[in-house]
Motif scaffolding. Structure first.
Motif, PDB file in Angstrom:
ATOM      1  N   SER A 190       0.811  -1.223   0.000  1.00 33.30           N
ATOM      2  CA  SER A 190       0.000   0.000   0.000  1.00 33.30           C
ATOM      3  C   SER A 190       0.840   1.267   0.000  1.00 33.30           C
ATOM      4  O   SER A 190       0.481   2.262  -0.640  1.00 33.30           O
ATOM      5  CB  SER A 190      -0.919   0.015   1.232  1.00 33.30           C
ATOM      6  N   ASN A 191       1.951   1.249   0.726  1.00 32.97           N
ATOM      7  CA  ASN A 191       2.782   2.450   0.821  1.00 32.97           C
ATOM      8  C   ASN A 191       3.287   2.914  -0.536  1.00 32.97           C
ATOM      9  O   ASN A 191       3.474   4.113  -0.771  1.00 32.97           O
ATOM     10  CB  ASN A 191       3.964   2.210   1.760  1.00 32.97           C
ATOM     11  N   MET A 194       0.092   4.542  -2.679  1.00 34.19           N
ATOM     12  CA  MET A 194      -0.510   5.801  -2.276  1.00 34.19           C
ATOM     13  C   MET A 194      -0.016   7.035  -3.033  1.00 34.19           C
ATOM     14  O   MET A 194      -0.829   7.877  -3.441  1.00 34.19           O
ATOM     15  CB  MET A 194      -0.359   6.003  -0.772  1.00 34.19           C
ATOM     16  N   ASP A 207      -8.178  -1.359  -0.632  1.00 35.50           N
ATOM     17  CA  ASP A 207      -7.164  -1.200   0.407  1.00 35.50           C
ATOM     18  C   ASP A 207      -7.754  -1.482   1.776  1.00 35.50           C
ATOM     19  O   ASP A 207      -8.980  -1.468   1.964  1.00 35.50           O
ATOM     20  CB  ASP A 207      -6.609   0.224   0.360  1.00 35.50           C
ATOM     21  N   SER A 211      -5.299   1.790   6.426  1.00 37.71           N
ATOM     22  CA  SER A 211      -4.408   2.493   5.515  1.00 37.71           C
ATOM     23  C   SER A 211      -5.100   3.666   4.821  1.00 37.71           C
ATOM     24  O   SER A 211      -4.536   4.762   4.696  1.00 37.71           O
ATOM     25  CB  SER A 211      -3.866   1.518   4.465  1.00 37.71           C
ATOM     26  N   SER A 212      -6.342   3.456   4.363  1.00 40.88           N
ATOM     27  CA  SER A 212      -7.016   4.468   3.551  1.00 40.88           C
ATOM     28  C   SER A 212      -7.945   5.404   4.310  1.00 40.88           C
ATOM     29  O   SER A 212      -8.188   6.534   3.854  1.00 40.88           O
ATOM     30  CB  SER A 212      -7.818   3.780   2.435  1.00 40.88           C
ATOM     31  N   LEU A 215      -7.098   9.090   4.851  1.00 40.67           N
ATOM     32  CA  LEU A 215      -7.105   9.863   3.611  1.00 40.67           C
ATOM     33  C   LEU A 215      -8.525  10.131   3.133  1.00 40.67           C
ATOM     34  O   LEU A 215      -8.788  11.148   2.478  1.00 40.67           O
ATOM     35  CB  LEU A 215      -6.309   9.120   2.535  1.00 40.67           C
TER      36      LEU A 215
END
Length: 326
Positions: A190-191, A194, A207, A211-212, A215
């Motif tokens: 994921s990093n 993004m 995702d 993580s999301s 955002l």
């Protein structure tokens, strides 16, 4: 004569003590020494965080240290293989994830059988995924995204955490369920996705919520649907994909405790009871809430059924989409 009788009695007593020694050792209640919990992923990831939290609770409940040992590699199969070949005595356990069922369909030569090599203990919890898009995408719902993709076949791009990962197979399942054609762009985690997703270089991504979600909250991404059977407690306004027009689209990124096949039932039952107790603890739920984790337990039989169902489901997706590992 009396001295001889005393010597005979002493010898008999010594023999009884010697004979009973192994029996006493064998009858020692489980657990009588530290337990190793193998996490087949690197430190700091969702599986590791879940594993360490559960290990702490199991240590408290069992009265023995439960130490986490990270054994990452080959889609979680290296650490999994280690546990599959361990002695079935309850002292080597595995914190497995749903990726195990995927890996079993991707790697042709495994040293273990996902079903036959393990004794299921209990589910531990799951970390939901969701479908997110760049804000520039002119779609505010799954229905609108599908319509857009059909109007522009092959022009929209969708990122994944890598070939054969859960996010990739979720995308393939989504494509199959909707009949859309989008370009798959695999990344390494994921990093790495993004920066390109936020810049609009790719448009779509399945995702994990932890993580999301930050955002989404600050408007840098749009969330169109939750991959699961329930809405998120933290954001109940986001519909599930099933509610958004894809009935039956239910993927669970689960975590579970497994023991080597042949582990005595009484040990499995004891471990199951401890997991049930652990995931019911309010402090643990609060601790993992920031990670987006939803704790849950199960019976060994329920976990076995979930593993079989996932194995078949991902097998079909892998075959239909012709997914290959680089």
């Amino acid at each position: 004569m009396r001295n001889m009788m005393v010597r005979l009695a002493t010898l008999a007593l010594a023999m009884c003590i010697w004979a009973s020694g192994p029996g006493v050792a064998m009858a020692q209640p489980y657990p009588g020494k530290p337990i190793r919990l193998v996490v087949p992923f690197p430190p700091a990831g969702a599986t590791d965080v879940m594993g360490r939290a559960i290990a702490q609770k199991l240590s408290e409940g069992l009265g023995q240290p439960v130490t986490v040992e990270n054994r990452p590699g080959a889609g979680s199969t290296i650490g999994t293989d280690l546990v599959a070949k361990a002695a079935p005595d309850g002292y080597t356990l595995l914190l497995a994830s749903g990726s195990l069922a995927i890996a079993a369909n991707l790697y042709s030569k495994l040293g273990f059988d996902v079903i036959k090599s393990f004794a299921p203990v209990s589910l531990v919890g799951h970390v939901p995924h969701m479908l997110v898009v760049n804000p520039s995408v002119p779609a505010n719902s799954v229905k609108e995204l599908v319509a857009l993709a059909k109007a522009k076949p092959g022009q929209l791009s969708a990122a994944s955490q890598g070939n054969g990962t859960l996010s990739h197979l979720e995308l393939e399942l989504f494509k199959s369920a909707t009949g859309i054609d989008v370009l798959h762009v695999p990344y390494k985690g994921s990093n790495n996705v993004m920066p390109d997703l936020l810049a609009g270089n790719v448009s779509i991504f399945f995702d994990s919520v932890p993580s999301s979600m930050p955002l989404v909250k600050n408007g840098k991404l749009k969330a169109l649907g939750v991959v699961g059977s329930q809405r998120l407690p933290m954001s109940p306004e986001i519909p599930t994909l099933a509610e958004a027009g894809l009935p039956g689209f239910d993927v669970k990124n689960w975590f579970a405790l497994l023991a080597p096949a042949g582990t005595p039932k009484e040990i499995v039952q004891l471990l199951n009871a401890q997991v049930v107790k652990a995931v019911s603890a309010p402090d643990l739920a609060q601790r993992l809430a920031s990670q987006g984790a939803i704790l849950e337990s199960s019976t060994p039989e329920q976990l076995a059924m979930l593993m079989k169902t996932d194995l078949a489901k991902w097998g079909k997706v892998v075959k239909d989409a012709n997914v290959r590992i680089n």
